[in-house]
Design a protein around this motif. Structure first.
Motif, PDB file in Angstrom:
ATOM      1  N   ARG A  58       1.458   3.307  -2.382  1.00  0.00           N
ATOM      2  CA  ARG A  58       1.192   4.273  -2.741  1.00  0.00           C
ATOM      3  C   ARG A  58       0.055   5.403  -2.640  1.00  0.00           C
ATOM      4  O   ARG A  58      -1.013   6.160  -3.392  1.00  0.00           O
ATOM      5  N   LEU A  59      -0.501   4.579  -1.608  1.00  0.00           N
ATOM      6  CA  LEU A  59      -1.852   4.509  -0.785  1.00  0.00           C
ATOM      7  C   LEU A  59      -1.531   5.774   0.701  1.00  0.00           C
ATOM      8  O   LEU A  59      -0.602   5.285   1.167  1.00  0.00           O
ATOM      9  N   THR A  60      -2.979   6.669   0.540  1.00  0.00           N
ATOM     10  CA  THR A  60      -2.636   7.017   1.722  1.00  0.00           C
ATOM     11  C   THR A  60      -2.703   6.846   2.615  1.00  0.00           C
ATOM     12  O   THR A  60      -3.949   5.183   2.560  1.00  0.00           O
ATOM     13  N   PRO A  61      -3.393   6.649   4.063  1.00  0.00           N
ATOM     14  CA  PRO A  61      -3.457   5.651   5.568  1.00  0.00           C
ATOM     15  C   PRO A  61      -4.489   5.172   5.214  1.00  0.00           C
ATOM     16  O   PRO A  61      -5.180   4.478   5.420  1.00  0.00           O
ATOM     17  N   GLN A  62      -5.894   6.109   4.666  1.00  0.00           N
ATOM     18  CA  GLN A  62      -7.200   5.844   4.523  1.00  0.00           C
ATOM     19  C   GLN A  62      -7.081   4.401   3.210  1.00  0.00           C
ATOM     20  O   GLN A  62      -8.322   3.613   4.165  1.00  0.00           O
ATOM     21  N   THR A  75       0.861  -0.664  -0.111  1.00  0.00           N
ATOM     22  CA  THR A  75      -0.240   0.180  -0.153  1.00  0.00           C
ATOM     23  C   THR A  75       0.506   1.335  -0.014  1.00  0.00           C
ATOM     24  O   THR A  75       0.283   2.082   0.376  1.00  0.00           O
TER      25      THR A  75
END
Length: 272
Positions: free
Chosen positions: A230-234, A228
Motif C-alpha cells: 500500500r506504499l508508493t515505491p519511494q 509495502t
C-alpha cells in the motif's frame, strides 16, 4: 474452496447452501474453517449422494503429546509478526525458495489452513487443544541431520488479544534458532480490534526473542519483512530503511524485492 479465514471459523447459512450446490454439481469441497464440514447434516448428505469428498484443512487426525522442550538437532526459523495477516506465510515460503536456490536443504512447515493447502501437509496449530500447541510444533519439526532448515509458518501475534496464546505456544514448540519479523506499515490497528493499536517493531521483536529463549536460549533475529503493497515505491524504500536503522537488521519486502539479504544474514549467523 470455502471459508479460509473468518473470525471464529463458523459456516454460515449461505456457506452451507453454496457447499451443497457445489457437491451436487460434482465438485469436491475443501474448507479452512474451524467448524467441520461433516458437522452439518445437509453437507454430509450431499456428499453421500454425489460421491464427492470433503476436506477440512483444520482437521488433525494424529495423536499429539504435550511439548517437552527438549533440545533437538537441526536448524529452525520462525516468522513472527506485529499482527495477523502481515505476510508471515509468504515470507516463510520465500526464504524456503531462496535457500533451495542456493542448494541448501529447506522445508516449509505449514501451521495454518492456507499453508497446509499449499504444502499438502502440516499442523493446523490454532485448531489444537491449547495444551498441545507446543507439542504440535515439535511434531511438525522433528530433529534433522542434513544441515538444512525447517522454515516454520508463524501465526498471529504475541500482541493480539485474540490469538496471542497460539503465537506463544508455537514459539515455544518451534524452538527457533532464527526469527524474521513481519509487519505491514500502514495498518491502523490490530486486525479486527480497532481499540488496539499495533506494537512497535522494537517491542515486538524484543518480546518474541524473550519468549523464544525459554526453549532456545541462543535464538537470534535475522531480518524484517515488510508488506509495502500500500506504499508508493519511494515510501516503501524509506520504510525499509527506517526499519533497518531502528533494529540493525536487513529489511525487505519479500514480494517486491525478495529475501536475498535476509537469507544472507541468516547464513552469516549460521554458517554451514
Amino acid at each position: 474452496m470455502i471459508g479460509l479465514a473468518n473470525a471464529g471459523g463458523e459456516l454460515s447459512a449461505h456457506n452451507v447452501r453454496d457447499i451443497v450446490a457445489a457437491l451436487d454439481a460434482g465438485l469436491n469441497v475443501a474448507s479452512g474453517l474451524h467448524q467441520r464440514l461433516d458437522s452439518v447434516a445437509q453437507i454430509t448428505e450431499a456428499a453421500r449422494r454425489s460421491g464427492r469428498a470433503l476436506f477440512d484443512a483444520r482437521s488433525f487426525p494424529y495423536q499429539l503429546s504435550v511439548g517437552k522442550g527438549l533440545p533437538r538437532p537441526g536448524r529452525r526459523l520462525l516468522t513472527v509478526g506485529t499482527d495477523c495477516s502481515v505476510g508471515k506465510m509468504y515470507t516463510t515460503l520465500a526464504i524456503e525458495r531462496e535457500l533451495r536456490k542456493r542448494g541448501i536443504p529447506a522445508d516449509f512447515r505449514a501451521t495454518g489452513q492456507t499453508g497446509i493447502l499449499i504444502a499438502g501437509s502440516g499442523v493446523p496449530i490454532d485448531a489444537l487443544v491449547a495444551d498441545f500447541i507446543s507439542g504440535g510444533a515439535e511434531w511438525l519439526t522433528p530433529g534433522r541431520e542434513d544441515d538444512g532448515w525447517d522454515l516454520i509458518e508463524g501465526q498471529g501475534s504475541l500482541f493480539h488479544p485474540s490469538y496471542a496464546g497460539v503465537s506463544l505456544g508455537l514459539l515455544h514448540g518451534a524452538q527457533p534458532d532464527a526469527l524474521v519479523l513481519c509487519h505491514e506499515p500502514l495498518r491502523p490497528h490490530m486486525r479486527g480490534l480497532p481499540h488496539y493499536s499495533l506494537p512497535s517493531l522494537k517491542a515486538t521483536l524484543e518480546s518474541n526473542l524473550q519468549q523464544a529463549r525459554l526453549t532456545q536460549p541462543d535464538v537470534v533475529a535475522v531480518g524484517i519483512a515488510l508488506n509495502t503493497s500500500r506504499l508508493t515505491p519511494q515510501a516503501a524504500i524509506d520504510a525499509c530503511k527506517a526499519a533497518e536503522d531502528a533494529l540493525g537488521l536487513p529489511c525487505e519486502d519479500p514480494v517486491a524485492s525478495g529475501v536475498e539479504r535476509i537469507t544472507n544474514q541468516l547464513l552469516q549467523c549460521f554458517p554451514r
